[in-house]
Design a protein around this motif. Structure first.
Motif, mmCIF file in Angstrom:
data_model
loop_
_atom_site.group_PDB
_atom_site.id
_atom_site.type_symbol
_atom_site.label_atom_id
_atom_site.label_comp_id
_atom_site.label_asym_id
_atom_site.label_seq_id
_atom_site.Cartn_x
_atom_site.Cartn_y
_atom_site.Cartn_z
ATOM 1 N N TYR A 1 -13.130 -1.653 -9.443
ATOM 2 C CA TYR A 1 -12.223 -2.450 -8.631
ATOM 3 C C TYR A 1 -10.962 -1.664 -8.277
ATOM 4 N N CYS A 2 -10.535 -1.821 -7.049
ATOM 5 C CA CYS A 2 -9.263 -1.298 -6.587
ATOM 6 C C CYS A 2 -8.206 -2.370 -6.794
ATOM 7 N N ALA A 3 -7.028 -1.964 -7.234
ATOM 8 C CA ALA A 3 -5.961 -2.928 -7.487
ATOM 9 C C ALA A 3 -4.630 -2.375 -7.014
ATOM 10 N N ALA A 4 -3.702 -3.275 -6.724
ATOM 11 C CA ALA A 4 -2.377 -2.865 -6.251
ATOM 12 C C ALA A 4 -1.298 -3.761 -6.845
ATOM 13 N N ARG A 5 -0.125 -3.169 -7.030
ATOM 14 C CA ARG A 5 1.030 -3.947 -7.508
ATOM 15 C C ARG A 5 2.288 -3.432 -6.828
ATOM 16 N N PRO A 6 3.227 -4.343 -6.520
ATOM 17 C CA PRO A 6 4.457 -3.974 -5.810
ATOM 18 C C PRO A 6 5.499 -3.363 -6.741
ATOM 19 N N SER A 7 5.124 -2.276 -7.403
ATOM 20 C CA SER A 7 6.028 -1.592 -8.322
ATOM 21 C C SER A 7 5.656 -0.128 -8.327
ATOM 22 N N SER A 8 6.623 0.710 -8.593
ATOM 23 C CA SER A 8 6.374 2.151 -8.594
ATOM 24 C C SER A 8 5.863 2.646 -9.941
ATOM 25 N N MET A 9 5.815 1.727 -10.925
ATOM 26 C CA MET A 9 5.400 2.144 -12.261
ATOM 27 C C MET A 9 3.907 1.917 -12.454
ATOM 28 N N VAL A 10 3.214 2.950 -12.869
ATOM 29 C CA VAL A 10 1.785 2.843 -13.147
ATOM 30 C C VAL A 10 1.607 2.182 -14.517
ATOM 31 N N THR A 11 0.744 1.204 -14.584
ATOM 32 C CA THR A 11 0.472 0.525 -15.835
ATOM 33 C C THR A 11 -1.027 0.345 -16.017
ATOM 34 N N ARG A 12 -1.447 0.300 -17.303
ATOM 35 C CA ARG A 12 -2.854 0.110 -17.606
ATOM 36 C C ARG A 12 -3.232 -1.370 -17.702
ATOM 37 N N ILE A 13 -2.270 -2.242 -17.616
ATOM 38 C CA ILE A 13 -2.482 -3.666 -17.871
ATOM 39 C C ILE A 13 -2.946 -4.367 -16.601
ATOM 40 N N PRO A 14 -4.186 -4.882 -16.589
ATOM 41 C CA PRO A 14 -4.703 -5.493 -15.363
ATOM 42 C C PRO A 14 -3.926 -6.717 -14.908
ATOM 43 N N ASP A 15 -3.389 -7.478 -15.825
ATOM 44 C CA ASP A 15 -2.655 -8.691 -15.442
ATOM 45 C C ASP A 15 -1.399 -8.397 -14.631
ATOM 46 N N LEU A 16 -0.936 -7.154 -14.662
ATOM 47 C CA LEU A 16 0.277 -6.796 -13.926
ATOM 48 C C LEU A 16 -0.021 -6.369 -12.491
ATOM 49 N N TYR A 17 -1.285 -6.386 -12.124
ATOM 50 C CA TYR A 17 -1.667 -6.064 -10.741
ATOM 51 C C TYR A 17 -1.881 -7.357 -9.975
ATOM 52 N N SER A 18 -1.262 -7.440 -8.812
ATOM 53 C CA SER A 18 -1.260 -8.690 -8.048
ATOM 54 C C SER A 18 -2.442 -8.812 -7.100
ATOM 55 N N TYR A 19 -2.966 -7.684 -6.688
ATOM 56 C CA TYR A 19 -3.995 -7.706 -5.649
ATOM 57 C C TYR A 19 -5.236 -6.940 -6.108
ATOM 58 N N TRP A 20 -6.391 -7.493 -5.752
ATOM 59 C CA TRP A 20 -7.667 -6.919 -6.178
ATOM 60 C C TRP A 20 -8.677 -6.948 -5.058
ATOM 61 N N GLY A 21 -9.531 -5.928 -5.049
ATOM 62 C CA GLY A 21 -10.668 -5.944 -4.146
ATOM 63 C C GLY A 21 -11.850 -6.641 -4.797
ATOM 64 N N VAL B 1 0.820 -1.198 0.000
ATOM 65 C CA VAL B 1 0.000 0.000 0.000
ATOM 66 C C VAL B 1 0.853 1.247 0.000
ATOM 67 N N SER B 2 1.932 1.262 0.739
ATOM 68 C CA SER B 2 2.756 2.466 0.830
ATOM 69 C C SER B 2 3.892 2.469 -0.180
ATOM 70 N N SER B 3 4.272 1.316 -0.704
ATOM 71 C CA SER B 3 5.433 1.257 -1.592
ATOM 72 C C SER B 3 5.088 0.907 -3.031
ATOM 73 N N GLY B 4 3.847 0.584 -3.306
ATOM 74 C CA GLY B 4 3.495 0.149 -4.649
ATOM 75 C C GLY B 4 2.501 1.062 -5.334
ATOM 76 N N THR B 5 2.149 0.685 -6.538
ATOM 77 C CA THR B 5 1.176 1.421 -7.334
ATOM 78 C C THR B 5 -0.236 0.963 -7.010
ATOM 79 N N MET B 6 -1.137 1.923 -6.952
ATOM 80 C CA MET B 6 -2.553 1.627 -6.726
ATOM 81 C C MET B 6 -3.340 2.112 -7.938
ATOM 82 N N ALA B 7 -4.423 1.422 -8.234
ATOM 83 C CA ALA B 7 -5.188 1.783 -9.426
ATOM 84 C C ALA B 7 -6.655 1.424 -9.267
ATOM 85 N N TRP B 8 -7.443 2.011 -10.148
ATOM 86 C CA TRP B 8 -8.860 1.660 -10.251
ATOM 87 C C TRP B 8 -9.103 1.113 -11.664
ATOM 88 N N PHE B 9 -9.855 0.036 -11.717
ATOM 89 C CA PHE B 9 -10.321 -0.539 -12.966
ATOM 90 C C PHE B 9 -11.840 -0.632 -12.899
#
Length: 124
Positions: free
Chosen positions: A95-115, A29-37
């Motif tokens: 959906y809220c999503a998170a990935r352990p990377s600082s780079m924002v991406t539009r690709i859903p498969d690159l997000y590891s965690y989902w609500g 949450v504090s070190s990775g990218t967060m996104a909405w899909f």
């Protein structure tokens, strides 16, 4: 373990506003990218907006640019999507999503965690 829980969805008339929130737990949450899909019935999941860990990078889909704004509060472990000037075509499950990377991406498969998602319905 990362848990993401969305809230704030509902029914709104076209032109109205909603604020979605994602309460998160876990180190990403504090070190990775967060996104909405979002995903509408019969359609693929699509990127809406994303924000890097430091909020230095924000990306919004062209379809929501100038209407939606993503923000995050690392101290509170929350990510917010402010949605203004809503249109019927914004109707979807968000959906809220998170990935352990600082780079924002539009690709859903690159997000590891989902609500589980929250439903947004915009009536005309």
């Amino acid at each position: 373990q990362v848990n993401l829980e969305e809230s704030g969805g509902g029914l709104v008339q076209a032109g109205g506003s909603l604020t979605l929130s994602c309460a998160a737990s876990g180190r990403v949450v504090s070190s990775g990218t967060m996104a909405w899909f979002r995903q509408a019935p019969g359609k693929e999941r699509e990127f809406v907006a994303g924000v890097s860990s430091s909020s230095s990078s924000r990306l919004h889909a062209d379809s929501v640019k100038d209407r939606f704004t993503i923000s995050r509060d690392n101290a509170k472990k929350t990510v917010t999507l402010q949605m203004d000037s809503l249109k019927p075509e914004d109707t979807a499950r968000y959906y809220c999503a998170a990935r352990p990377s600082s780079m924002v991406t539009r690709i859903p498969d690159l997000y590891s965690y989902w609500g589980q998602g929250t439903q947004v319905t915009v009536s005309s």
